[in-house]
Design an enzyme around this catalytic site. Structure first.
Site, short mmCIF file in Angstrom:
data_model
loop_
_atom_site.label_atom_id
_atom_site.label_comp_id
_atom_site.label_asym_id
_atom_site.label_seq_id
_atom_site.Cartn_x
_atom_site.Cartn_y
_atom_site.Cartn_z
N ASP A 87 17.90 66.84 77.13
CA ASP A 87 16.62 67.10 76.49
C ASP A 87 16.34 68.60 76.57
O ASP A 87 17.14 69.37 77.10
CB ASP A 87 15.49 66.26 77.11
CG ASP A 87 14.46 65.86 76.06
OD1 ASP A 87 13.93 66.76 75.39
OD2 ASP A 87 14.21 64.66 75.90
N HIS A 132 15.09 67.98 70.43
CA HIS A 132 15.18 67.95 71.90
C HIS A 132 16.45 68.66 72.36
O HIS A 132 17.16 68.19 73.25
CB HIS A 132 15.13 66.51 72.41
CG HIS A 132 13.76 65.89 72.26
ND1 HIS A 132 12.70 66.27 73.04
CD2 HIS A 132 13.28 64.97 71.39
CE1 HIS A 132 11.61 65.57 72.67
NE2 HIS A 132 11.93 64.80 71.68
N ASP A 192 14.84 61.56 67.65
CA ASP A 192 13.37 61.55 67.70
C ASP A 192 12.79 62.96 67.66
O ASP A 192 13.43 63.93 68.08
CB ASP A 192 12.88 60.84 68.98
CG ASP A 192 13.40 61.51 70.24
OD1 ASP A 192 14.57 61.96 70.23
OD2 ASP A 192 12.64 61.60 71.22
N GLU A 193 11.59 63.03 67.14
CA GLU A 193 10.71 64.21 67.28
C GLU A 193 11.40 65.54 66.95
O GLU A 193 11.18 66.53 67.63
CB GLU A 193 10.15 64.27 68.72
CG GLU A 193 9.29 63.07 69.06
CD GLU A 193 8.71 63.14 70.47
OE1 GLU A 193 7.52 62.85 70.60
OE2 GLU A 193 9.44 63.47 71.43
N TRP A 198 10.12 57.52 80.96
CA TRP A 198 10.14 58.98 80.70
C TRP A 198 9.59 59.67 81.94
O TRP A 198 8.59 59.22 82.50
CB TRP A 198 9.29 59.32 79.48
CG TRP A 198 9.80 58.73 78.21
CD1 TRP A 198 9.26 57.67 77.53
CD2 TRP A 198 10.94 59.15 77.45
NE1 TRP A 198 10.00 57.41 76.41
CE2 TRP A 198 11.03 58.30 76.32
CE3 TRP A 198 11.88 60.16 77.61
CZ2 TRP A 198 12.05 58.43 75.37
CZ3 TRP A 198 12.88 60.29 76.66
CH2 TRP A 198 12.95 59.45 75.56
C1 ACM Z 1 10.35 59.18 72.27
O1 ACM Z 1 9.47 58.72 73.01
N1 ACM Z 1 10.30 60.45 71.86
C2 ACM Z 1 11.47 58.37 71.82
#
Ligand code: ACM
Length: 761
Positions: A193, A260, A322-323, A464
């Site tokens: 990340d 990320h 993601d993101e 997380w």
């Molecule tokens: C995430 O929570 N960004 C997959």
């Protein structure tokens, strides 16, 4: 005759007693008969000859029983049938479902039959649960029973984020142990990340020499180390993968791309978009750094995946997706030129192309791509599996389009959401996702047809770790919510029963305690409530006790002593004279303590003060995090509530009669949040002194200013400090608006405690 009577007992007693067996998750079909079998050290564990997998399972059971039950069972290949635990792999075994098994306890011994290795393993886990918790070491009785069991879903997962905070390989193995005990079978390992790259890649040593380490915002001060990080060597990863495999857990590695990616770009700027080298990020949230889309970058990705595929036998490889905010791609002429050359309409389509290319590479190597649901946005490869996190919409869309999906929606299954809003709860996001909400999760959205629902492989909870600095925090977040998840993904939907689940938790808590697992007792922790203002006025407080789950008996004392089973049981609100100290603890039916004692001191000073974490946000912005600065993060509390968009909280119904002074205990926190396009939502307030002020308004944030106290210079003041100010005379109860006007390019501030003080005690 004897056999017939035996079967008769099964039927009659089955429904009554099966529910009380301490199984978690509950097995699909359980029938209990009268009588018990004693397990002691004379019992043999019998495995077939030349069957390494079954021997490994038998060894797992023997080791676990030795560790948690003090039993020493010998494993043999002799075909002795009596007084033995016999494991038998049989292609014709009764339970036909994959990973299923039959477990029989009869006067002659115990038999576990299954068609596959996983089934035998889960039979062993069930037997272990029947033999624990550990009331006393040594021989133990199990009831006569017959269990047929199999999982509801094939994907029963937990995601661990080792990038934001790093856990040792031993810690990861401890987590795997617990997953196995819950019949979970997928560890999704988030290894890369913005804040850290955690997997050794031999061909790219900079990924771990540079990418695995970050310099904390307050490095070298107040308990912050000079650098934070770590990584898993390939040898360690091989060990962890083997440890998982021995427990029938597949580790799905995640190498997050194209977003990320800041730790990658910090290590190899040439694979980023701008060519510039950023530091490894210390900001939580969404950072702008993306992978490049040129051939050299794909060569890098392919080379990394080559090493990843050698280390991880998993059929699925997770590539994130993601993101990925597309600002860098939008701003780069080279990326734009590539996008147009490929006739792609926008950057989402470019991400679709990027992910598709990686998917093709994985497929060519016999693997399958899985990614977060953003991979749907730009056209996803037909055979990609989608992990749905932005609610369940992505999963519905994907399943309707014929993709396999794994449900892990936020916030439903996000274990970084706090499990209570108690003042003594540790770090986490809001809103609360309590034990009951996880238990109630339905992995099959009602809108899916039967054929579409068949695409739902299962579900996983996500840990997380932005705000879980230690393994203790991780364990607190994961347990016992993982018990709830295990029942969601393993047990038949029709069997789910919240009260019955709760009745099996005390045994599980004892297993946790025996194994040193730091589970959360938040669901059972007693809340001690009173109307503070009434208590202040009358000198008497009416006390209400409750716990989140509404389960167990709350015993309490009012004399400062520790509550035990002899203390009164709470049944209705009661009145006490102030000052007093209330202690309360929650006990299960079997007398075991479900939640450690909680204390509330009711005196004038406490009734006039509030902990910052209990004060609601000001209207207009719900965002709320509970965080800890270093060095507090070596413990679980205290935590501070922050809203990174607006540092403003309310003290509702503050009793201002006689109040002459306000005192605020304040903590200065790093403002290390990457908000991407949401940065414009941050509320900035005018300030009249260099570092801003702590301001108290009456009635609303537009109401009269009662005081404005300058904040000290961050360069020369301690992280924790107290502010005092006189307040003008007021009467009655008023909401106070408490806000910080500190410049938004500097530190954040949070209230530890705010206290009103009167001139006379
Ligand atoms: C995430 O929570 N960004 C997959």
């Amino acid at each position: 005759m004897r056999t017939a009577g035996f079967i008769f007992c099964f039927v009659v007693l089955g429904t009554v007693r099966a529910a009380t067996l301490p199984l978690l998750p509950m097995s699909a079909q359980v029938q209990v008969a009268s009588g018990t079998l004693v397990i002691d050290n004379d019992m043999r564990v019998v495995v077939p000859a030349h069957d390494a997998a079954t021997r490994q399972t038998a060894q797992y059971l023997a080791d676990l029983l030795a560790r948690t039950r003090g039993l020493q069972l010998k494993i043999t290949e002799e075909s002795t049938a009596d007084n033995a635990i016999v494991f038998r792999k049989d292609p014709k075994a009764t339970v036909t479902q994959a990973e299923g098994y039959t477990l029989d306890v009869t006067p002659h011994g115990i038999r576990i039959d299954a068609r596959d290795d996983a089934g035998l393993f889960y039979g062993a886990v069930t037997l272990w649960q029947l033999l624990t918790p550990n009331a006393q070491q040594g021989p133990v009785k199990v009831p006569m029973l017959h269990i047929n069991d199999w999982p509801r879903f094939a994907w029963r997962g937990l995601m661990l984020d080792s990038a934001r905070h790093f856990q040792s390989a031993t810690d990861v193995e401890r987590l795997l142990d617990q997953m196995a005990q819950h019949k979970l079978n997928v560890l999704h390992w988030h290894l890369t990340d913005d804040q850290g790259w955690r997997i050794e890649i031999k061909r790219y040593p900079e990924l771990t020499r540079i990418g695995a380490w970050r310099t904390p915002p307050d490095a070298g001060h107040d308990g912050e180390p000079l650098r934070y990080g770590g990584f898993y060597t390939q040898d360690q990863i091989r060990d962890v993968v083997a440890y998982a495999a021995a427990r029938h857990i597949i580790i799905v590695p995640e190498i997050d791309m194209p977003g990320h990616a800041q730790a990658v770009v910090a290590s190899y700027p040439q694979f980023g978009v701008t060519g510039k080298r950023p530091p490894v990020s210390v900001d939580w949230g969404v950072n702008p750094y993306l992978y490049n889309v040129d051939d050299a970058t794909f060569q890098f990705v392919d080379n990394v995946l080559d090493e990843v595929m050698v280390l991880f036998p998993s059929h699925y490889i997770h590539v994130g997706g993601d993101e990925a905010v597309k600002d860098q791609w939008k701003a780069s002429p080279a990326v734009q030129a590539k996008m147009h050359a490929l006739h792609l309409k926008d950057e989402d389509a470019l991400q679709g192309w990027f992910i598709g290319r990686v998917g093709t590479y994985l497929a060519a190597h016999g693997r399958r791509l899985i990614g977060w649901d953003e991979i749907l946005d730009g056209g996803v490869p037909a055979d990609a599996t989608v992990m749905s996190w932005r609610g369940t919409d992505g999963a519905i869309k994907a399943a309707q389009a014929g993709h396999d999906v794994v449900m892990s929606p936020s916030p439903d299954l996000y274990l970084d959401n706090a499990q209570s809003d108690r003042a003594d709860e540790t770090t986490g996001r809001m809103p609360v996702r309590d034990l009951a909400s996880i238990y109630a999760f339905n992995p099959i959205p009602a809108v899916l047809s039967t054929a579409q629902a068949a695409h739902v492989l299962g579900a996983q909870a996500n840990a997380w770790t932005e705000h879980m600095p230690t393994m203790r925090h991780v364990e607190h977040a994961v347990f016992p919510r993982l018990d709830a998840l295990s029942e969601v993904v393993w047990s038949p939907a029709a069997m789910r029963n919240w009260n019955n689940f709760l009745s099996r938790l005390p045994a599980q808590f004892e297993r946790y305690a025996d194994q040193g697992v730091s589970y959360a007792d938040s669901a059972f922790a007693p809340s001690i409530q009173t109307n503070d203002n009434v208590a202040l006025k009358r000198g008497k407080a009416t006390i209400t006790l409750s716990d989140q789950a509404g389960y167990g008996a709350i015993h309490y004392t009012v004399d400062g002593s520790a509550p035990d089973l002899h203390a009164p049981v709470y049944s209705a609100p009661f009145t006490v004279n102030v000052p007093t100290t209330i202690n309360a603890a929650t006990f299960a039916d079997d007398g075991s303590m479900l939640a450690t004692p909680r204390t509330r001191v009711l005196d004038r000073a406490n009734l006039l003060s509030r902990e910052g974490v209990t004060l609601p946000n000001c209207p207009g912005s719900d965002f709320r995090l509970r965080i800890q600065p270093m060095p507090d993060a070596t413990s679980m509390t205290p935590v501070y509530a922050i809203n990174v968009f607006d540092t403003c909280q309310q003290f509702p119904a503050a009793p201002l009669d006689g109040v002459t002074t306000i005192r605020a205990d304040v903590v200065r926190l790093e403002r290390n949040y990457a908000l991407a396009h949401e940065a414009k939502l941050v509320v900035s307030r005018p300030h009249g002194t260099p570092h801003g002020e702590f301001v108290v308004h009456m009635d609303s944030c537009d109401g009269p200013t009662l005081t404005s106290i300058p904040l000290p210079d961050p360069a020369t003041s301690a992280r924790h400090f107290s502010l005092h100010a006189m307040l003008p005379v007021q009467h009655g109860e008023h909401t106070l608006c408490l806000l910080f006007t500190a410049p938004t390019d500097g530190p954040l501030y949070a209230i530890g405690r705010v206290s009103l003080e009167t001139s006379k005690p």
